[in-house]
Design a protein around this motif. Structure first.
Motif, PDB file in Angstrom:
ATOM      1  N   GLY A   7       2.761  23.587  16.352  1.00  0.00           N
ATOM      2  CA  GLY A   7       3.636  24.205  15.356  1.00  0.00           C
ATOM      3  C   GLY A   7       5.097  24.114  15.755  1.00  0.00           C
ATOM      4  O   GLY A   7       5.967  23.840  14.918  1.00  0.00           O
ATOM      5  N   GLU A   8       5.359  24.310  17.063  1.00  0.00           N
ATOM      6  CA  GLU A   8       6.741  24.218  17.552  1.00  0.00           C
ATOM      7  C   GLU A   8       7.260  22.787  17.424  1.00  0.00           C
ATOM      8  O   GLU A   8       8.406  22.561  17.031  1.00  0.00           O
ATOM      9  N   PHE A   9       6.384  21.818  17.743  1.00  0.00           N
ATOM     10  CA  PHE A   9       6.782  20.407  17.636  1.00  0.00           C
ATOM     11  C   PHE A   9       7.189  20.074  16.204  1.00  0.00           C
ATOM     12  O   PHE A   9       8.233  19.450  15.967  1.00  0.00           O
ATOM     13  N   HIS A  44       8.139  22.112  13.843  1.00  0.00           N
ATOM     14  CA  HIS A  44       9.339  22.869  13.460  1.00  0.00           C
ATOM     15  C   HIS A  44      10.606  22.176  13.981  1.00  0.00           C
ATOM     16  O   HIS A  44      11.575  21.991  13.236  1.00  0.00           O
ATOM     17  N   VAL A  45      10.568  21.776  15.266  1.00  0.00           N
ATOM     18  CA  VAL A  45      11.736  21.099  15.865  1.00  0.00           C
ATOM     19  C   VAL A  45      11.957  19.740  15.217  1.00  0.00           C
ATOM     20  O   VAL A  45      13.084  19.359  14.906  1.00  0.00           O
ATOM     21  N   GLU A  85      11.175  18.800  12.249  1.00  0.00           N
ATOM     22  CA  GLU A  85      11.703  18.981  10.891  1.00  0.00           C
ATOM     23  C   GLU A  85      13.219  19.167  10.900  1.00  0.00           C
ATOM     24  O   GLU A  85      13.919  18.692  10.004  1.00  0.00           O
ATOM     25  N   THR A 130      18.471  22.691  18.259  1.00  0.00           N
ATOM     26  CA  THR A 130      17.080  23.137  18.441  1.00  0.00           C
ATOM     27  C   THR A 130      16.800  23.733  19.826  1.00  0.00           C
ATOM     28  O   THR A 130      15.836  24.481  19.989  1.00  0.00           O
ATOM     29  N   SER A 177      15.545  22.205  22.222  1.00  0.00           N
ATOM     30  CA  SER A 177      14.237  21.672  22.632  1.00  0.00           C
ATOM     31  C   SER A 177      14.386  20.195  22.997  1.00  0.00           C
ATOM     32  O   SER A 177      13.966  19.313  22.246  1.00  0.00           O
ATOM     33  N   ILE A 181      11.078  17.779  23.020  1.00  0.00           N
ATOM     34  CA  ILE A 181      10.534  17.408  21.705  1.00  0.00           C
ATOM     35  C   ILE A 181      11.477  16.438  20.995  1.00  0.00           C
ATOM     36  O   ILE A 181      11.046  15.455  20.385  1.00  0.00           O
TER      37      ILE A 181
END
Length: 219
Positions: free
Chosen positions: A2-4, A6-7, A9, A182, A184, A187
């Motif tokens: 889910g985090e992947f 989201h980032v 996107e 992000t 992140s 990712i």
């Protein structure tokens, strides 16, 4: 997962802008490199000592100095001699000149690998050196050098990432912006790696189609 997503996107719109610039600058550089590289290769195999010397100097300068140094010299040097060139075009020019040195070496080695008897036979029936090169030698050379040229073109796409140091908004620069939003980096860099991989895969598949096409013609 889910985090992947989201980032990704958030990052992909920025990275997509960057990859468009990467494609534009790489295509311009590759077109320049093929044209300039062909001219330099022709000079290298010329009978004229001056032309051979100029080609040799060109190749040694661009192959034996770091690309990053060349980028900085172009970016800061051109305005000092009166040429106010935007960063995008500065990057495209220096990447084209840099890649051309490698293309010239690949072309020269490809031409040198062909039997000398072909050139001698062409000269014997009255063909000029230029016609012999264009009609007999180059079509055969293309098949021989396609794998090496493909590798160099893939390298050109990767080398374009260095242009972020002169504010060219290609994918590496947009990567930094995406990371800043992000927080992140892992990712975002995975997404960048996938985009570079896809772009270079297109180059490799296209080169294989061209190689097959030339081989069919030669049969």
């Amino acid at each position: 997962m889910g985090e992947f997503l989201h980032v990704a996107e958030i990052a992909f719109p920025l990275l997509f802008q960057g990859i468009l610039v990467t494609i534009q600058i790489s295509v311009l550089a590759i077109i320049m490199a093929i044209i300039i590289g062909a001219v330099v290769a022709y000079m290298k195999i010329s009978d004229m000592v001056l032309l051979k010397a100029i080609a040799e100097i060109y190749i040694k300068i661009f192959r034996n100095t770091p690309f990053m140094v060349q980028v900085y010299l172009a970016y800061y040097g051109l305005p000092m001699i009166g040429f106010d060139v935007p960063a995008f075009w500065t990057g495209a020019l220096i990447l084209g000149f840099y890649t051309a040195a490698y293309v010239a070496v690949i072309l020269e080695s490809g031409l040198s690998s062909l039997p000398k008897g072909q050139s001698e036979a062409a000269y014997a029936i009255g063909m000029s050196k230029t016609k012999t090169l264009l009609r007999i030698l180059l079509p055969q050379t293309v098949v021989v050098i396609i794998p090496s040229i493909t590798g160099q073109l893939v390298q050109t796409v990767k080398d374009s990432s260095i242009l972020s140091i002169i504010t060219v908004a290609e994918m590496t620069m947009m990567t930094k912006e995406a990371i800043g939003i992000t927080f992140s980096p892992l990712i975002v860099y995975i997404c960048v790696g996938l985009l570079y991989w896809a772009l270079n895969l297109v180059i490799e598949l296209s080169s294989k189609k061209i190689e097959k096409s030339y081989k069919r013609r030669s049969i």
